[in-house]
Design a protein around this motif. Structure first.
Motif, short mmCIF file in Angstrom:
data_model
loop_
_atom_site.label_atom_id
_atom_site.label_comp_id
_atom_site.label_asym_id
_atom_site.label_seq_id
_atom_site.Cartn_x
_atom_site.Cartn_y
_atom_site.Cartn_z
N PRO A 160 0.96 -1.26 -0.12
CA PRO A 160 0.12 -0.03 -0.03
C PRO A 160 0.80 1.22 0.03
O PRO A 160 1.72 1.48 0.97
N GLY A 191 -1.20 -4.84 10.48
CA GLY A 191 -2.13 -4.34 9.95
C GLY A 191 -2.26 -4.48 8.37
O GLY A 191 -3.40 -4.88 7.73
N ILE A 192 -1.09 -4.42 7.79
CA ILE A 192 -1.22 -4.69 6.26
C ILE A 192 -1.37 -6.10 5.85
O ILE A 192 -1.99 -6.29 5.00
N ALA A 194 -3.17 -8.53 7.90
CA ALA A 194 -4.40 -8.82 8.20
C ALA A 194 -5.25 -7.94 6.89
O ALA A 194 -6.30 -8.80 6.76
N GLU A 195 -5.15 -6.86 6.37
CA GLU A 195 -5.95 -6.61 5.29
C GLU A 195 -5.76 -7.37 4.45
O GLU A 195 -6.67 -7.72 3.33
N ARG A 196 -4.52 -7.81 3.76
CA ARG A 196 -4.41 -8.68 2.73
C ARG A 196 -5.03 -9.94 3.16
O ARG A 196 -5.79 -10.57 2.03
N LYS A 197 -4.89 -10.44 4.20
CA LYS A 197 -5.58 -11.84 4.63
C LYS A 197 -6.99 -11.92 4.42
O LYS A 197 -7.45 -12.83 4.06
N SER A 198 -7.70 -10.77 4.55
CA SER A 198 -9.22 -10.85 4.66
C SER A 198 -9.57 -10.07 3.14
O SER A 198 -10.94 -10.25 2.95
N GLY A 199 -8.80 -9.95 2.40
CA GLY A 199 -8.82 -9.32 0.98
C GLY A 199 -9.01 -10.58 0.06
O GLY A 199 -9.02 -11.69 0.25
#
Length: 406
Positions: free
Chosen positions: A168, A203-204, A206-211
């Motif tokens: 990001p 945080g980065i 976790a965001e990728r894992k949920s996307g």
């Protein structure tokens, strides 16, 4: 270097006559960042197996043959070290996968990441890297002075590394600063920078894992499998930290040293302009000469000895890649850049199973940068060597180099 062990003697000519000389050596010191070459030379020629009390105490191997042998002998010189890893002092976060592992576990992580770093995959990036290099060079001033590190040698590898990771964009500057702090200051490594980096990267991830899956390097870090088992959050985080630490600074280090040498040696600049067939060979030489990763740690897993000096089981051992690359036993005129040096069995990317996974990417960036600088820049020189600034730890890097144009 201060001799601190009375059991070792020095003859009137200054030669150490007993192995294992204890001394005040610290690879984190500003001396070793700015100008380690005389220290390395004395180690190689007077005390090839030294011991320092700093950071809990560790041995230092400085000769090419000894560093090479130790890097290949993972049974004796372990990168895992019963959980200590390769950093001296140890990282708070460890193990960093795969560098803090020994084969065969290390090999499995390498196989997971290798598809993104092999020659074929890296070659696909050449056009983009060349456009980026041209963009950065076009912004150089046409006259006067400027800091080529902030304008070129730092942003080029950072932007390449973050592109590789599909990172990001809004976080790249913050993460770059935190990674550099951890790599260049032992207090930051064990202080505030590490938890800040942990929070941001967590945080980065976790965001990728949920996307949505994107089938890229960051996806592999997040969703990869080892022996059929998905990697854990801890393993993902450790791989990402290592990729950032390896990708954002080491290539910058070699780029800055290359530019400094060319600024000081216009005859080499001219020769490389006239002989593009030397570019790949010259890149290897600049890697040897700069040795971005100058030192790396190991742990002795059994009693051993080098040159008659006992190294007890459990001892920490620092492999001096930078010193090995300046060893006159292996390299003629080692303190000079010989742009057509062949053969060149340097240790600039490490040796053996832990050879830098990003070496192909680093060499491509160096070659493209060399070609584009030669093509576009007018004559240039170092405006003031006194303003040059180095940072160091296991790695050494210039983060300020003031060039004058014309």
């Amino acid at each position: 270097m201060t001799q601190t062990d009375p059991t070792n003697s020095v003859d009137p000519g200054g030669a150490v006559t007993a192995p294992g000389l204890a001394m005040e050596f610290d690879h984190w010191s500003s001396k070793m960042a700015y100008s380690p070459y005389d220290v390395w030379s004395r180690l190689r020629n007077e005390c090839p197996v030294a011991r320092t009390p700093r950071h809990g105490g560790y041995f230092v191997l400085s000769r090419y043959e000894d560093v090479f042998a130790a890097a290949l002998d993972t049974d004796i010189y372990s990168s895992d070290g019963d959980g200590l890893g390769v950093a001296i002092p140890p990282q708070e976060l460890r193990p960093l996968y795969p560098i803090d592992l020994d084969p065969p576990h290390h090999t499995k992580y390498r196989q997971l990441l290798n598809p993104f770093f092999n020659m074929r995959a890296v070659a696909k990036l050449e056009g983009w890297i060349r456009d980026l290099a041209r963009e950065l060079i076009a912004a150089f001033p046409s006259s006067g002075t400027f800091d080529v590190c902030s304008a070129f040698t730092l942003p080029l590898p950072r932007r390449v590394g973050f592109k590789m990771l599909s990172f990001p964009e809004e976080y790249t500057e913050e993460v770059s600063e935190l990674v550099e702090a951890i790599m260049s200051d032992v207090t930051d490594r064990q202080g505030e920078a590490a938890p800040k980096l942990f929070a941001r990267l967590s945080g980065i991830l976790a965001e990728r894992k949920s996307g949505t899956r994107q089938d890229d390097l960051l996806d592999t870090v997040v969703f990869g499998e080892i022996d059929g088992t998905p990697v854990s959050d801890e393993q993902s985080f450790a791989m990402l930290v290592l990729l950032l630490m390896g990708g954002l600074s080491t290539t910058s280090a070699a780029l800055a040293v290359m530019i400094e040498w060319l600024a000081d040696h216009p005859e080499d600049r001219k020769r490389l302009s006239e002989h593009p067939e030397l570019h790949s060979v010259a890149v290897e030489e600049f890697v040897r000469f700069s040795s971005p990763v100058a030192h790396i740690g190991r742990t002795a897993m059994a009693d051993t000895e080098v040159h008659g000096c006992p190294i007890p089981k459990g001892s920490r051992v620092l492999l001096g890649f930078g010193s090995a690359n300046r060893d006159e036993r292996e390299f003629e005129r080692p303190d000079e850049v010989i742009i057509n040096r062949q053969p060149n069995r340097h240790a600039g990317f490490g040796i053996g199973p832990h050879r830098c996974i990003g070496s192909h990417l680093a060499k491509l960036q160096l070659k493209v940068a060399l070609q584009e600088l030669l093509a576009a820049m007018p004559p240039f020189h170092v405006h003031d060597h006194g303003q040059t600034h180095w940072v160091g730890s296991e790695s050494r890097m210039m983060d300020r180099l003031i060039l004058g144009m014309g």
